[in-house]
Scaffold this active site. Structure first.
Site, PDB file in Angstrom:
ATOM      1  CG  ASP A  27      -2.017   0.994   1.155  1.00 52.21           C
ATOM      2  OD1 ASP A  27      -2.335   1.455   0.033  1.00 52.21           O
ATOM      3  OD2 ASP A  27      -2.569   1.350   2.207  1.00 52.21           O
ATOM      4  N   GLY A  30      -0.062   5.347  -4.435  1.00 54.78           N
ATOM      5  CA  GLY A  30      -0.723   6.592  -4.860  1.00 54.78           C
ATOM      6  C   GLY A  30      -0.198   7.781  -4.064  1.00 54.78           C
ATOM      7  CD1 TRP A  32       7.160   6.761  -2.506  1.00 53.35           C
ATOM      8  CD2 TRP A  32       6.697   7.029  -4.684  1.00 53.35           C
ATOM      9  NE1 TRP A  32       8.350   6.838  -3.184  1.00 53.35           N
ATOM     10  CE2 TRP A  32       8.099   6.999  -4.515  1.00 53.35           C
ATOM     11  CE3 TRP A  32       6.182   7.184  -5.975  1.00 53.35           C
ATOM     12  CZ2 TRP A  32       8.988   7.106  -5.586  1.00 53.35           C
ATOM     13  CZ3 TRP A  32       7.059   7.304  -7.038  1.00 53.35           C
ATOM     14  CH2 TRP A  32       8.451   7.259  -6.845  1.00 53.35           C
ATOM     15  NE  ARG A  40      -4.482   6.693  -7.112  1.00 53.33           N
ATOM     16  CZ  ARG A  40      -4.316   6.316  -5.831  1.00 53.33           C
ATOM     17  NH1 ARG A  40      -4.114   7.232  -4.904  1.00 53.33           N
ATOM     18  NH2 ARG A  40      -4.397   5.058  -5.483  1.00 53.33           N
ATOM     19  CB  SER A  72      -8.414  -5.862  -3.577  1.00 47.86           C
ATOM     20  OG  SER A  72      -9.321  -4.806  -3.740  1.00 47.86           O
ATOM     21  CG  ASN A  75      -7.656  -2.481  -5.736  1.00 50.27           C
ATOM     22  OD1 ASN A  75      -6.676  -3.199  -5.558  1.00 50.27           O
ATOM     23  ND2 ASN A  75      -8.052  -1.599  -4.816  1.00 50.27           N
ATOM     24  CD  GLU A 214       3.077 -13.369  15.565  1.00 46.93           C
ATOM     25  OE1 GLU A 214       2.962 -12.200  15.978  1.00 46.93           O
ATOM     26  OE2 GLU A 214       2.640 -14.374  16.177  1.00 46.93           O
TER      27      GLU A 214
HETATM   28  C1  FPP Z   1      -2.065   0.034  -3.310  1.00 41.44           C
HETATM   29  O1  FPP Z   1      -1.566   1.352  -3.222  1.00 41.44           O
HETATM   30  C2  FPP Z   1      -1.448  -0.630  -4.420  1.00 41.44           C
HETATM   31  C3  FPP Z   1      -2.126  -1.187  -5.451  1.00 41.44           C
HETATM   32  C4  FPP Z   1      -3.593  -1.209  -5.545  1.00 41.44           C
HETATM   33  C5  FPP Z   1      -1.398  -1.787  -6.580  1.00 41.44           C
HETATM   34  C6  FPP Z   1      -0.194  -2.604  -6.238  1.00 41.44           C
HETATM   35  C7  FPP Z   1       0.552  -2.766  -7.481  1.00 41.44           C
HETATM   36  C8  FPP Z   1       1.874  -2.683  -7.625  1.00 41.44           C
HETATM   37  C9  FPP Z   1       2.831  -2.580  -6.513  1.00 41.44           C
HETATM   38  C10 FPP Z   1       2.393  -2.704  -9.001  1.00 41.44           C
HETATM   39  C11 FPP Z   1       3.104  -3.889  -9.470  1.00 41.44           C
HETATM   40  C12 FPP Z   1       2.756  -5.209  -8.947  1.00 41.44           C
HETATM   41  C13 FPP Z   1       3.222  -6.338  -9.501  1.00 41.44           C
HETATM   42  C14 FPP Z   1       2.939  -7.619  -8.830  1.00 41.44           C
HETATM   43  C15 FPP Z   1       3.993  -6.358 -10.740  1.00 41.44           C
HETATM   44  P1  FPP Z   1      -2.569   2.556  -3.406  1.00 41.44           P
HETATM   45  O2  FPP Z   1      -2.564   2.942  -4.827  1.00 41.44           O
HETATM   46  O3  FPP Z   1      -3.891   2.210  -2.817  1.00 41.44           O
HETATM   47  O4  FPP Z   1      -1.848   3.664  -2.563  1.00 41.44           O
HETATM   48  P2  FPP Z   1      -2.541   4.815  -1.718  1.00 41.44           P
HETATM   49  O5  FPP Z   1      -3.144   4.168  -0.503  1.00 41.44           O
HETATM   50  O6  FPP Z   1      -1.401   5.692  -1.374  1.00 41.44           O
HETATM   51  O7  FPP Z   1      -3.563   5.483  -2.587  1.00 41.44           O
END
Ligand code: FPP
Length: 261
Positions: A27, A30, A32, A40, A72, A75, A214
C-alpha cells in the site's frame, strides 16, 4: 471428489514447507506519487521496482513463499485509467520476469479470479505459470482480482458441487481456497503479513490463511520498501512468540474446551 477423498488429501505440513510464508499488502503507491506531484500511476510503476527488490531479497531471508496483494476485487472501483495502467504493469511484469524467474528457481502463481481479466493478461499469466511450473526453490504468488471472502465462498460452493456430505478437514478446505489449477499445490499458512503505507487493516486479503499470521505494519510507502525493510520485518517476526492458542512449553493434544489466543 467424495468426502473420503477430500479427507485423504495430504495436509500441507508447515514442518516440510520450504521456508517462511510472507504475505504483503503493498500500500502507498498513490500517496508516494502525489506527494511528489506525480500521477498515481507513477507510484504503481515505482511499485514494480519494489516488487523486484523484495523478490530478489526474500530467499536470503529464509522466505520460501511470498504472496503479494497486487489488485483486490474492490480495486475495480478505481478510475478506469488507473485500472488499465495497473493491468498493463502486471502484464509487462509477467512477460519480463517469467524467463528470469524460471532460471532462478522461482515459480510464479497468480491467485484470484481470471474471468474479468483481459485475454492478453490471462495469456501472460498462463505463460508465466507454465514457464516457471518446474521451479521449486521459491514460490511467488501474485493476487490479482482477489478477495478472500469470495475465495471462501467459491471453496464452499466447490465443496457443495462435489457432493460433500461430512465435515471437511481444515487442510482440505485450505486447499480449496486456492482456485483450480492451484488447488493441488500445497501452500503453508501465512507466517508473517506485512502491510506498508501506514494503514492497519487486512482489506479482504488471505483471511483464512492468516489465521495465525504475525502482523507487521509499517509507515513506509510501498515504492520505498526495500529488501532491508523486509529483513527488518522478518527480524520483528523472529522476536514474536507464536503460541497457536496454547501456552509456552506445552504443545499437546487440544483440551476439550480450547481457549482462544
Ligand atoms: C495500493 O496502493 C497498491 C495497489 C492497488 C497496486 C499494487 C501494485 C503494484 C505494486 C504494481 C506492481 C505489482 C506487480 C505484482 C507487478 P494505493 O494505490 O492504494 O496507494 P494509496 O493508498 O497511497 O492510494
Amino acid at each position: 471428489m467424495s468426502a473420503s477423498l477430500l479427507r485423504a488429501v495430504p495436509s500441507p505440513s508447515p514442518a516440510s514447507a520450504p521456508g517462511l510464508h510472507v504475505a504483503i499488502i503493498m500500500d502507498g503507491n498513490g500517496r508516494w506519487a502525489t506527494s511528489r506531484g506525480r500521477p498515481r500511476t507513477a507510484g504503481h510503476l515505482a511499485g514494480v521496482e519494489a516488487v523486484r527488490r523484495v523478490v530478489e531479497g526474500a530467499e536470503d531471508l529464509g522466505i520460501g513463499t511470498l504472496t503479494l496483494f497486487a489488485f483486490s476485487s474492490d480495486n475495480w472501483r478505481r478510475p478506469d485509467m488507473e485500472v488499465r495502467a495497473l493491468m498493463r504493469l502486471f502484464r509487462s511484469y509477467l512477460a519480463a520476469e517469467a524467463d528470469k524467474c524460471a532460471d532462478n528457481g522461482i515459480r510464479i502463481v497468480v491467485i484470484g479470479r481470471r474471468d474479468r481479466l483481459s485475454p492478453g493478461l490471462v495469456q501472460a499469466i498462463e505463460r508465466a505459470e507454465a514457464r516457471t511450473a518446474r521451479a521449486d526453490r521459491f514460490l511467488l504468488r501474485i493476487a490479482v482480482d482477489y478477495s478472500a471472502r469470495d475465495a471462501i465462498l467459491r471453496a464452499a460452493s466447490r465443496l457443495q458441487q462435489k457432493g460433500f456430505d461430512g465435515d471437511p478437514s481444515r487442510e482440505a478446505f485450505s486447499r480449496l481456497l486456492a482456485d483450480p489449477p492451484h488447488d493441488e499445490l500445497p501452500v503453508p499458512d501465512v507466517d508473517l503479513l506485512i502491510r506498508t503505507g501506514g494503514a492497519q487493516r487486512l482489506a479482504d486479503f488471505l483471511l483464512g490463511e492468516c489465521s495465525y499470521a504475525e502482523l507487521v505494519f509499517t509507515d513506509r510507502m510501498w515504492p520505498d520498501f526495500t529488501a532491508a525493510d523486509l529483513g527488518e520485518a522478518v527480524r520483528e517476526f523472529n522476536r514474536r512468540e507464536r503460541r497457536f492458542g496454547t501456552v509456552p512449553a506445552h504443545r499437546g493434544e487440544p483440551a476439550r474446551a480450547a481457549a482462544s489466543g
